[in-house]
Structures are given as structure tokens and as C-alpha cells.
Design a protein around this motif. Structure first.
Motif, short mmCIF file in Angstrom:
data_model
loop_
_atom_site.label_atom_id
_atom_site.label_comp_id
_atom_site.label_asym_id
_atom_site.label_seq_id
_atom_site.Cartn_x
_atom_site.Cartn_y
_atom_site.Cartn_z
N ASN A 42 0.81 -1.22 0.00
CA ASN A 42 0.00 0.00 0.00
C ASN A 42 0.85 1.28 0.00
O ASN A 42 0.35 2.34 0.34
CB ASN A 42 -0.93 0.00 1.21
N LYS A 43 2.11 1.14 -0.38
CA LYS A 43 3.04 2.28 -0.29
C LYS A 43 2.58 3.47 -1.12
O LYS A 43 2.85 4.62 -0.76
CB LYS A 43 4.44 1.85 -0.68
N ASN A 44 1.84 3.24 -2.19
CA ASN A 44 1.37 4.36 -3.02
C ASN A 44 0.31 5.19 -2.30
O ASN A 44 0.04 6.32 -2.69
CB ASN A 44 0.81 3.85 -4.34
N LYS A 45 -0.27 4.67 -1.22
CA LYS A 45 -1.29 5.40 -0.46
C LYS A 45 -0.70 6.23 0.68
O LYS A 45 -1.41 6.98 1.33
CB LYS A 45 -2.31 4.41 0.13
N ASP B 279 -1.07 9.95 0.20
CA ASP B 279 -2.46 10.34 0.40
C ASP B 279 -2.79 10.40 1.89
O ASP B 279 -3.52 11.29 2.33
CB ASP B 279 -3.42 9.34 -0.28
#
Length: 127
Positions: free
Chosen positions: A115-118, A121
Motif C-alpha cells: 500500500n506504499k502508493n497510499k 495520500d
């Protein structure tokens, strides 16, 4: 990859949840651990609450990242406690609690990586 992610979620959550009985019921081994650390009963109850919240967050796809970060933090505390205060083996458990902490940490670290792309955010949240 979706299956592996769910396996990591379930393994981490099940291990976190199954230890709650021992923490919240005041089982001898749990009391011994937190007495040795000098944080009985507040550390035992507090870590149990943190683990409960982390487990629930891990199981909800939208909050998995937050739960996994929380799980990593709690398990880092457990692992360091074993390495520097308690020892790998606690009350002749054969190192089982230490191994379970490592497994939960690895599952949570995998979930954070997944979930590193979150993360950005999450940092942009407005309160």
C-alpha cells in the motif's frame, strides 16, 4: 497478488486477535511479561487495545495501511522487548511469542509495502 495480500491480512489479524484473550484476562504469562517490563497492568491492557484496533484496521481494505503501520509499531516494541529484556524464550515457550511477533511484523511490513502508493495520500489528510 490479491490472494497473498489477504493471506497476510488474515494471518496478522488472527495472531493479533488470539493474544487478546491472554492480555485482557490477565493470564499468568502475560502478567509476567509486562511485570518484567515494568508496565503491568497499563502496558498489557494498552498494547491489547492497540493490537485490537490494528487487527480491525488491517481487515478493512480501506484502512489496511493504517492498521499495518500500527501493527509494525506494536510488533517492533514486542521484538525489541524480547531481544533486550525478556529474552527470545519466555517461561519455556520455546520462543513461540517471539516467532509470532516476527510473523506479524513481516505480514504488516508486506501490507505497508503493498500500500506504499497510499502513504502520500495518508499524509495529506486534513483534520
Amino acid at each position: 497478488m490479491k490472494t497473498l495480500t489477504w493471506i497476510a491480512r488474515i494471518v496478522a489479524a488472527v495472531i493479533l486477535l488470539q493474544t487478546l484473550y491472554f492480555k485482557f484476562s490477565g493470564a499468568d504469562e502475560s502478567v509476567y511479561i509486562f511485570s518484567t517490563l515494568g508496565i503491568e497492568p497499563y502496558g498489557r491492557i494498552g498494547s491489547g487495545i492497540a493490537e485490537l484496533i490494528a487487527a480491525i484496521l488491517i481487515l478493512v481494505p480501506r484502512t489496511t495501511l493504517i492498521g499495518a503501520i500500527m501493527g509494525c509499531g506494536v510488533m517492533i516494541g514486542a521484538i525489541l522487548s524480547h531481544l533486550f529484556v525478556l529474552g527470545i524464550e519466555v517461561q519455556n515457550d520455546g520462543g513461540e511469542l517471539f516467532i509470532l511477533a516476527i510473523i506479524v511484523f513481516l505480514c504488516c511490513a508486506f501490507l505497508v509495502f503493498q500500500n506504499k502508493n497510499k502513504i502520500l495520500d495518508l499524509l495529506k489528510l486534513k483534520f
